[in-house]
Scaffold this motif. Sequence first.
Motif, PDB file in Angstrom:
ATOM      1  N   TRP A   1      -0.031  -4.855  10.421  1.00 50.27           N
ATOM      2  CA  TRP A   1       0.626  -4.493   9.173  1.00 50.27           C
ATOM      3  C   TRP A   1       1.165  -5.735   8.484  1.00 50.27           C
ATOM      4  CZ3 TRP A   1       3.821   0.531   8.703  1.00 50.27           C
ATOM      5  CH2 TRP A   1       3.120   1.605   9.251  1.00 50.27           C
TER       6      TRP A   1
ATOM      7  N   MET B   1       0.841  -1.182   0.000  1.00 52.33           N
ATOM      8  CA  MET B   1       0.000   0.000   0.000  1.00 52.33           C
ATOM      9  C   MET B   1       0.887   1.245   0.000  1.00 52.33           C
ATOM     10  SD  MET B   1      -3.104  -0.938   0.021  1.00 52.33           S
ATOM     11  CE  MET B   1      -4.430  -0.171   0.845  1.00 52.33           C
ATOM     12  N   ARG B   2       0.476   2.186  -0.809  1.00 46.42           N
ATOM     13  CA  ARG B   2       1.183   3.464  -0.859  1.00 46.42           C
ATOM     14  C   ARG B   2       0.179   4.576  -0.591  1.00 46.42           C
ATOM     15  NH1 ARG B   2       4.624   3.210  -6.324  1.00 46.42           N
ATOM     16  NH2 ARG B   2       5.236   5.296  -5.679  1.00 46.42           N
ATOM     17  N   ASN B   3       0.627   5.595   0.117  1.00 41.23           N
ATOM     18  CA  ASN B   3      -0.224   6.728   0.459  1.00 41.23           C
ATOM     19  C   ASN B   3       0.077   7.896  -0.467  1.00 41.23           C
ATOM     20  OD1 ASN B   3      -1.420   5.482   2.733  1.00 41.23           O
ATOM     21  ND2 ASN B   3       0.430   5.881   3.895  1.00 41.23           N
TER      22      ASN B   3
ATOM     23  N   GLN C   1      -5.029   5.795  -0.059  1.00 45.95           N
ATOM     24  CA  GLN C   1      -4.119   4.676  -0.265  1.00 45.95           C
ATOM     25  C   GLN C   1      -4.421   3.959  -1.577  1.00 45.95           C
ATOM     26  OE1 GLN C   1      -4.611   2.216   3.215  1.00 45.95           O
ATOM     27  NE2 GLN C   1      -2.823   3.144   4.156  1.00 45.95           N
TER      28      GLN C   1
ATOM     29  N   ASP D   1      -3.309   0.218  -3.464  1.00 49.14           N
ATOM     30  CA  ASP D   1      -2.650  -1.078  -3.329  1.00 49.14           C
ATOM     31  C   ASP D   1      -1.741  -1.284  -4.537  1.00 49.14           C
ATOM     32  OD1 ASP D   1      -1.853  -3.654  -2.901  1.00 49.14           O
ATOM     33  OD2 ASP D   1      -3.838  -4.542  -3.041  1.00 49.14           O
TER      34      ASP D   1
ATOM     35  N   GLU E   1       3.390  11.457  -3.139  1.00 46.25           N
ATOM     36  CA  GLU E   1       3.403  10.294  -2.251  1.00 46.25           C
ATOM     37  C   GLU E   1       3.728  10.750  -0.841  1.00 46.25           C
ATOM     38  OE1 GLU E   1       5.103   5.761  -1.941  1.00 46.25           O
ATOM     39  OE2 GLU E   1       5.873   7.071  -3.497  1.00 46.25           O
TER      40      GLU E   1
ATOM     41  N   LYS F   1      -1.506  12.007  -1.794  1.00 45.44           N
ATOM     42  CA  LYS F   1      -2.426  13.124  -1.584  1.00 45.44           C
ATOM     43  C   LYS F   1      -2.246  14.100  -2.725  1.00 45.44           C
ATOM     44  CE  LYS F   1      -0.421  16.651   1.314  1.00 45.44           C
ATOM     45  NZ  LYS F   1      -1.239  17.730   0.966  1.00 45.44           N
TER      46      LYS F   1
ATOM     47  N   SER G   1      -5.358  12.334   2.614  1.00 45.89           N
ATOM     48  CA  SER G   1      -4.574  11.408   1.796  1.00 45.89           C
ATOM     49  C   SER G   1      -5.404  10.157   1.495  1.00 45.89           C
ATOM     50  CB  SER G   1      -3.286  11.025   2.521  1.00 45.89           C
ATOM     51  OG  SER G   1      -3.561  10.316   3.699  1.00 45.89           O
TER      52      SER G   1
ATOM     53  N   ASP H   1       5.189  -4.138   4.417  1.00 39.09           N
ATOM     54  CA  ASP H   1       4.920  -2.751   4.787  1.00 39.09           C
ATOM     55  C   ASP H   1       5.770  -2.348   5.987  1.00 39.09           C
ATOM     56  OD1 ASP H   1       3.089  -2.498   2.746  1.00 39.09           O
ATOM     57  OD2 ASP H   1       1.374  -3.010   4.028  1.00 39.09           O
TER      58      ASP H   1
ATOM     59  N   CYS I   1      -0.397   3.855  -9.514  1.00 32.68           N
ATOM     60  CA  CYS I   1       0.531   4.690  -8.751  1.00 32.68           C
ATOM     61  C   CYS I   1       1.356   5.572  -9.691  1.00 32.68           C
ATOM     62  CB  CYS I   1       1.451   3.825  -7.896  1.00 32.68           C
ATOM     63  SG  CYS I   1       0.631   3.002  -6.523  1.00 32.68           S
TER      64      CYS I   1
END
Length: 78
Positions: free
Chosen positions: A49, A1-3, A14, A16, A36, A5, A12, A53, A26
């Motif tokens: 988690w 998972m990457r966050n 997420q 996958d 990111e 905004k 923000s 991650d 992404c």
Amino acid sequence: MRNFKWPNEEESFQVDDSTNMGKKTCADLLVSGAVEVKALKKDKPTMAWKINDIREWMSDNDVDFNRGDSKKELLALL
């Protein structure tokens, strides 16, 4: 998972990135101007988690660990 905004918004979201389509999403977000957001120290990993991650968080926050460590061993280093 990457966050991620958007620069003009506070919230923000997420994405996958474990699949090819997620990785493409992404990449598209970054091209479109999304930023990111990295995990902060206050967002410490927990047993909930995924191990990858946890490793990513530890790398981002300069915590030394061994690749063969279990989730329990990684969390004990914090």
